[in-house]
Structure formats: C-alpha cells, structure tokens
Design a protein around this motif. Structure first.
Motif, mmCIF file in Angstrom:
data_model
loop_
_atom_site.group_PDB
_atom_site.id
_atom_site.type_symbol
_atom_site.label_atom_id
_atom_site.label_comp_id
_atom_site.label_asym_id
_atom_site.label_seq_id
_atom_site.Cartn_x
_atom_site.Cartn_y
_atom_site.Cartn_z
ATOM 1 N N LEU A 124 -7.646 -9.906 -6.615
ATOM 2 C CA LEU A 124 -6.409 -10.106 -6.039
ATOM 3 C C LEU A 124 -6.801 -9.295 -5.412
ATOM 4 N N TYR A 125 -5.466 -10.585 -4.357
ATOM 5 C CA TYR A 125 -5.708 -10.590 -2.172
ATOM 6 C C TYR A 125 -3.978 -9.772 -2.422
ATOM 7 N N MET A 126 -3.332 -8.031 -1.217
ATOM 8 C CA MET A 126 -1.930 -8.163 -1.595
ATOM 9 C C MET A 126 -1.726 -8.220 -0.262
ATOM 10 N N VAL A 127 -0.377 -8.542 0.328
ATOM 11 C CA VAL A 127 -0.155 -8.548 1.709
ATOM 12 C C VAL A 127 0.900 -7.812 1.813
ATOM 13 N N ASP A 128 1.774 -7.497 3.282
ATOM 14 C CA ASP A 128 2.946 -7.283 3.358
ATOM 15 C C ASP A 128 3.105 -7.335 5.157
ATOM 16 N N SER A 129 4.555 -7.878 5.237
ATOM 17 C CA SER A 129 4.552 -8.662 6.269
ATOM 18 C C SER A 129 4.909 -7.842 7.534
ATOM 19 N N TYR A 130 5.434 -7.044 6.897
ATOM 20 C CA TYR A 130 6.080 -5.762 7.801
ATOM 21 C C TYR A 130 4.799 -4.940 8.297
ATOM 22 N N GLY A 131 3.813 -4.532 7.046
ATOM 23 C CA GLY A 131 2.555 -3.262 7.409
ATOM 24 C C GLY A 131 3.575 -2.411 6.794
ATOM 25 N N ASP A 132 4.167 -1.903 6.288
ATOM 26 C CA ASP A 132 4.094 -0.427 6.063
ATOM 27 C C ASP A 132 4.349 -0.091 4.853
ATOM 28 N N GLY A 133 2.685 -0.831 4.015
ATOM 29 C CA GLY A 133 2.998 -0.889 2.234
ATOM 30 C C GLY A 133 4.199 -1.867 1.437
ATOM 31 N N TRP A 134 3.835 -1.506 0.071
ATOM 32 C CA TRP A 134 5.178 -2.019 -0.361
ATOM 33 C C TRP A 134 6.030 -1.249 -1.276
ATOM 34 N N ASN A 135 6.358 -0.216 -0.556
ATOM 35 C CA ASN A 135 6.899 0.666 -0.529
ATOM 36 C C ASN A 135 8.021 0.724 -1.786
ATOM 37 N N GLY A 136 7.050 1.137 -2.874
ATOM 38 C CA GLY A 136 6.744 1.225 -4.424
ATOM 39 C C GLY A 136 7.019 0.430 -5.357
ATOM 40 N N ASP A 196 -4.107 -1.599 -13.207
ATOM 41 C CA ASP A 196 -2.664 -0.849 -13.412
ATOM 42 C C ASP A 196 -1.960 -0.185 -12.069
ATOM 43 N N ASP A 197 -0.628 -0.392 -12.075
ATOM 44 C CA ASP A 197 0.002 -0.630 -10.609
ATOM 45 C C ASP A 197 -0.399 -0.476 -8.960
ATOM 46 N N ALA A 198 -1.487 -2.065 -9.428
ATOM 47 C CA ALA A 198 -1.873 -2.397 -8.257
ATOM 48 C C ALA A 198 -0.907 -2.406 -6.758
ATOM 49 N N THR A 199 -1.111 -1.939 -6.002
ATOM 50 C CA THR A 199 -0.617 -1.489 -4.927
ATOM 51 C C THR A 199 -1.114 -1.472 -3.617
ATOM 52 N N ILE A 200 0.228 -1.466 -2.130
ATOM 53 C CA ILE A 200 -0.486 -1.783 -0.959
ATOM 54 C C ILE A 200 0.397 -0.413 -0.781
ATOM 55 N N GLU A 201 -0.221 0.902 -0.196
ATOM 56 C CA GLU A 201 0.042 2.449 -0.244
ATOM 57 C C GLU A 201 0.578 2.092 1.425
ATOM 58 N N ASP A 202 0.024 1.499 2.353
ATOM 59 C CA ASP A 202 0.442 2.281 3.710
ATOM 60 C C ASP A 202 -0.402 0.752 4.355
ATOM 61 N N GLY A 203 0.325 0.214 5.257
ATOM 62 C CA GLY A 203 -0.758 -1.121 6.168
ATOM 63 C C GLY A 203 -0.723 -2.315 5.716
ATOM 64 N N SER A 204 -1.368 -3.481 6.236
ATOM 65 C CA SER A 204 -0.728 -4.982 5.456
ATOM 66 C C SER A 204 -1.640 -5.204 4.642
ATOM 67 N N GLU A 205 -2.564 -4.944 4.189
ATOM 68 C CA GLU A 205 -2.899 -5.395 2.832
ATOM 69 C C GLU A 205 -3.824 -4.611 1.998
ATOM 70 N N CYS A 252 6.431 -8.842 0.023
ATOM 71 C CA CYS A 252 5.004 -8.463 -0.686
ATOM 72 C C CYS A 252 4.809 -9.683 -1.084
ATOM 73 N N ALA A 253 3.653 -10.323 -0.960
ATOM 74 C CA ALA A 253 3.150 -11.211 -1.339
ATOM 75 C C ALA A 253 1.666 -10.869 -1.851
ATOM 76 N N TYR A 254 1.147 -11.885 -3.301
ATOM 77 C CA TYR A 254 0.149 -11.616 -3.204
ATOM 78 C C TYR A 254 -0.885 -13.207 -3.593
ATOM 79 N N ALA A 255 -1.941 -13.100 -4.065
ATOM 80 C CA ALA A 255 -2.525 -14.267 -4.299
ATOM 81 C C ALA A 255 -4.325 -13.637 -5.300
ATOM 82 N N ILE A 256 -4.379 -15.051 -5.944
ATOM 83 C CA ILE A 256 -5.077 -14.676 -7.230
ATOM 84 C C ILE A 256 -6.328 -15.560 -6.458
ATOM 85 N N TYR A 257 -8.054 -15.139 -5.962
ATOM 86 C CA TYR A 257 -8.810 -16.050 -5.773
ATOM 87 C C TYR A 257 -10.423 -15.351 -7.358
#
Length: 326
Positions: free
Chosen positions: A53-65, A79-88, A114-119
């Motif tokens: 699971l590859y997650m990205v945030d276009s603004y670069g400040d995490g997924w904001n909750g 469980d609760d996969a997210t980006i705490e801070d940063g872009s990926e 937010c966006a993500y893909a599965i590889y």
C-alpha cells in the motif's frame, strides 16, 4: 416569496465563500496542489510481504486525520494506515490468489490531498484511489494469478448449429484450463459491464492443453467436420450478438477478470458486432485470430475488433469456412 428566495441564495453563496476562504487560509492564492499521478510501477526491492500500500499527500503535511483500514477476506490486516506527516508512506501485507481485498476510508480535514495505490509482488499497480476528482477513496478487488497467454484463436457462427469457440495455448507450457471459465451475455448484457452468465462454461480439473495446441468448444449438433475437431460441447453458443469471454474461474456477474473477449458487455448490437470493417461479422462468419496476436485483449473488444484489416486482430472469413479449425 421573493424575500425568502433571496435569503436562500445568500445562504448558499455564503457556504461557498466560507469553503473558499478555508482553502485560501491553507493554500494561499495559488490554490490547492494537484494530486500527482501515481507510478504504474514501484520497485518491490527485497520486501517479504506480497503487496504494498503506497500513500501520498499532495501538500506534504500528512493526511490530516484521514486514514484507511485494509481488509483481506474480511479480516483487518492494516489498521488506520495513514501519513502522519510528509508526502508519502507505505505498508505491506500478504495475500494469496483469489483473496478479496477492500479498504474503508476515514475522512480527515483535507481528503482532496490524499491518494493511494496498491502494488503487487512484481511492483505493478493493481488499483488506485484519489487521483482524480471522481475517484472514490475506497477500493475493492480480487487477487488473480498472472494472466496466461490463453486466448480465442477462432470463432464460428454459421448456419444452423455450426458454431464453435477455439482456444489457443500460447503460454509455452501445458496449461490446465480448470483455472479458467467462459463467461457470457445473451443478446447484449442485461446490465452493462455485468455478465448474464458468469462461469457459464467450466473445465474439469485435468483439462490440459499442450503448448501450442487448441481446445475447441462446439455445439453438439454441429457439422461433422467441426465435431471431428471438438473437445467439449456446449449448446448455447453465440447467435452473433452474444458476448463470450475467457475469465478466471470463479467469476461472478460483477467480480471477474477478463483474459479475452469477443463482443461488448453492453446493449444488444443487433445482428452482431463489426470486425475489421465488416458489419455484423460475428454473425454468419468465421473469425480467425491473426498470427501476430500472442495474448488476449483483456476485455478491450473495440481495439481487438478494429475498424479495418490494418488495425484488427482478426481476419473475417466467409460463412462456414472452417479450414483453420484445430
């Protein structure tokens, strides 16, 4: 009445302006960043888990909750996969063939970032979400084996019951057809994109086709020349306007993987579909796959059928020309 209408308009405009102001507070006058396109391939490296699971945030400040839960066959594995801070960010998980994977999304403050893909294990993208305004942020898919080079090499819809489907094994090795099925629609599909008859033709375990050989499904009352080359009978073959597809076994009306297809999964075309510029070529004709085709069309019948002899994967033969059968 005019005053009430005016009040409603003002309130509606107020909501819009308020939303714009919030966006401006975060992004400034240039507006929100565009979600970048996710790569079709990510190097799997030495990871031991099967899928990523590859997650990205276009603004670069995490997924904001925002976060997602990922399930395999209904069991929560991330469980609760997210980006705490940063872009990926990324996480890995195990799957086996025919597992069903789905995600459930928990909204955050800025889901548009937010966006993500599965590889898969080879690093190829299987599915993505959040890469356009219309994409949902939840996905569901079935894990299928690598697509074999198995495809329809010939098709006949002739007079009376002179009908058959010829399947070619181009994998370079013996192949057991029990891993596959034939799914179909009658007179177009009742629901666009859904099979009327998934797994309509199945193959017993041990139905092995040698490398470079063919397997012929035919009507039991067909001409003796067809019967002589046939391997398995099936009564309800195409009348010209019935779509037939090679699918992985276990297909349902809405959950399936198409390896090769003849016809469209939409409205009834009438007498039949055009192929290589020939109108109604799937009725009262034999279709022979061209020698430069090495794999199935993955459900893209329009490209496979083409519009002329130059861009079609098929050669349209006269009615009851079975010289290439077998």
């Amino acid at each position: 009445m005019r005053q009430a209408i005016t009040t409603i308009i003002v309130l509606a405009l107020g909501v819009t302006l308020y939303a714009d102001n919030n966006a401006s507070d975060k992004y400034g006058k240039d507006g929100a960043p565009v979600v970048r396109a996710l790569p079709d391939f990510r190097d799997p490296g030495s990871r031991t888990e099967t899928y990523e699971l590859y997650m990205v945030d276009s603004y670069g400040d995490g997924w904001n909750g925002a976060s997602l839960d990922l399930f395999v066959n209904g069991t929560l594995v991330l469980d609760d996969a997210t980006i705490e801070d940063g872009s990926e960010g990324s996480a890995t998980f195990d799957v086996e063939y025919y597992d069903v994977v789905h995600t459930e999304w928990t909204e955050g403050s800025w889901d548009g970032e937010c966006a993500y893909a599965i590889y898969d294990a080879a690093g190829n993208m299987v599915v993505e979400a959040g890469t356009s305004d219309v994409d949902p942020l939840e996905v569901s898919f079935t894990v299928y084996p690598p697509v074999p080079d198995i495809f329809f090499s010939e098709y006949a819809e002739g007079s009376s019951n002179n009908k058959y489907l010829e399947i070619y094994n181009n994998t370079g090795a013996d192949y057991d057809l029990s891993a596959l099925s034939i799914s179909s629609c009658s007179n177009g599909c009742d629901v666009t994109g859904a099979f009327d008859y998934p797994d309509n033709i199945t193959f017993a375990e041990g139905t092995v086709v040698a490398a470079g050989d063919v397997y012929v499904i035919y009507h039991g009352s067909a001409d003796a020349a067809i019967v002589a080359e046939g391997d398995q009978t099936f009564t309800y073959l195409s009348n010209g306007d019935d779509a037939f597809a090679i699918t992985f076994a276990g297909a349902t009306a809405n959950e399936y993987f198409i390896i090769d297809i003849i016809g469209e999964m939409g409205d009834d075309p009438g007498d039949g579909w055009s192929v290589a510029g020939v109108d109604n070529a799937t009725k009262d004709h034999t279709l022979a796959r061209n020698a430069d085709v090495y794999s199935g069309n993955l459900g893209d019948w329009a490209s496979s059928a083409g519009t002329s002899t130059e861009d079609s994967e098929w050669t349209v033969l006269d009615n009851e020309d079975w010289t290439g059968l077998g």
